[in-house]
Design a protein around this motif. Structure first.
Motif, PDB file in Angstrom:
ATOM      1  N   LEU A   1       0.850  -1.192   0.000  1.00 26.49           N
ATOM      2  CA  LEU A   1       0.000   0.000   0.000  1.00 26.49           C
ATOM      3  C   LEU A   1       0.882   1.236   0.000  1.00 26.49           C
ATOM      4  O   LEU A   1       1.789   1.347   0.828  1.00 26.49           O
ATOM      5  CB  LEU A   1      -0.870   0.053   1.267  1.00 26.49           C
TER       6      LEU A   1
ATOM      7  N   TYR B   1      -2.873   0.902  -4.337  1.00 25.41           N
ATOM      8  CA  TYR B   1      -2.340  -0.455  -4.420  1.00 25.41           C
ATOM      9  C   TYR B   1      -0.991  -0.389  -5.103  1.00 25.41           C
ATOM     10  O   TYR B   1      -0.887   0.044  -6.246  1.00 25.41           O
ATOM     11  CB  TYR B   1      -3.334  -1.310  -5.215  1.00 25.41           C
TER      12      TYR B   1
ATOM     13  N   ALA C   1      -8.453  -3.009   0.510  1.00 30.01           N
ATOM     14  CA  ALA C   1      -7.163  -3.544   0.961  1.00 30.01           C
ATOM     15  C   ALA C   1      -7.357  -4.835   1.751  1.00 30.01           C
ATOM     16  O   ALA C   1      -6.595  -5.797   1.602  1.00 30.01           O
ATOM     17  CB  ALA C   1      -6.434  -2.506   1.800  1.00 30.01           C
TER      18      ALA C   1
ATOM     19  N   LEU D   1      -4.220  -7.391   1.369  1.00 26.68           N
ATOM     20  CA  LEU D   1      -2.988  -6.601   1.364  1.00 26.68           C
ATOM     21  C   LEU D   1      -2.560  -6.262   2.793  1.00 26.68           C
ATOM     22  O   LEU D   1      -1.381  -6.105   3.076  1.00 26.68           O
ATOM     23  CB  LEU D   1      -3.181  -5.306   0.566  1.00 26.68           C
TER      24      LEU D   1
ATOM     25  N   ILE E   1      -4.092  -1.766   9.131  1.00 21.92           N
ATOM     26  CA  ILE E   1      -4.468  -0.497   8.492  1.00 21.92           C
ATOM     27  C   ILE E   1      -4.663   0.595   9.536  1.00 21.92           C
ATOM     28  O   ILE E   1      -4.241   1.754   9.342  1.00 21.92           O
ATOM     29  CB  ILE E   1      -5.723  -0.681   7.606  1.00 21.92           C
TER      30      ILE E   1
END
Length: 237
Positions: A89, A122, A137, A142, A148
């Motif tokens: 990310l 991304y 995400a 991810l 996050i």
């Protein structure tokens, strides 16, 4: 610290294995790219400036309680860092409308936000680094929701630290890109670099651009702008 074989070469850096499996050596290049590699060139001395600036700022962030991958500076261009698995990310913090934000939403550059805003994209060159949100995400695996939240917390804390510091240097922090990585135990740390390649930096009085936009937009004076930013940083760090 012994440098072994090259593991990776990116747009701005080479990464080497060392005799310690948990440590790597990053070697900063003078190569410059923009628009996902469509525009290429060289900014003489950029690697030296980005290496030193990034290390100085990472040390400052560590003191403020933000964990980073920085270990030690080896030379003008080389730094030892902790081995991380990069979270795919790109994290963009914006304080002022500029660049792709201004184009995407049809607003003038220079509008100051009431609060900083955050974007994720991304990290995928083949797809052109598309924007995504936290739900995307998580769906793409991810990052986890908890990761996050940690990344967001650190990213806004980095912004507060850097905004205050650059203000002391007579520089406005417009926006910047961060990348984070996971250590072997899963701990999230700040990785990659903090430099005029990854930050928009404007002179606080004149609004003059002191970053990679000079290369992107063919404004000239790229090397001088990078040197000026480094000079101001060195005077205030």
């Amino acid at each position: 610290m012994q440098k072994k074989e090259q593991l990776y070469e990116g747009k701005a850096k080479k990464v080497y294995r060392t005799d310690d499996p948990e440590l790597l050596i990053v070697d900063y290049k003078d190569d410059a790219t923009a628009f996902n590699g469509l525009k290429k060139g060289t900014i003489t001395g950029k690697g030296v400036i980005n290496n030193k600036m990034s290390n100085l700022l990472m040390k400052r962030l560590e003191k403020a309680g933000i964990p980073t991958h920085f270990v030690e500076e080896l030379s003008e261009r080389e730094t030892v860092v902790k081995k991380v698995s990069i979270v795919p990310l790109e994290v963009i913090i914006r304080n002022i409308a500029a660049g792709s934000f201004a184009q995407r939403y049809g607003v003038e550059e220079g509008g100051v936000f009431e609060k900083p805003t955050i974007e994720f994209s991304y990290k995928n060159d083949a797809l052109g680094d598309p924007l995504l949100n936290a739900y995307h995400a998580i769906a793409l695996k991810l990052a986890t929701g908890e990761e996050i939240e940690t990344i967001k917390k650190y990213a806004f804390a980095v912004n507060e630290q850097l905004k205050a510091f650059w203000s002391e240097c007579g520089v406005t922090l417009v926006d910047f890109k961060l990348e984070f990585g996971r250590l072997a135990d899963g701990t999230i740390v700040l990785a990659d670099e903090i430099s005029p390649d990854t930050c928009r930096l404007w002179d606080s009085k004149t609004g003059e651009k002191l970053d990679k936009d000079r290369f992107r937009r063919d404004l000239g004076g790229v090397e001088d702008a990078y040197a000026e930013v480094m000079k101001r940083l060195s005077e205030h760090i």
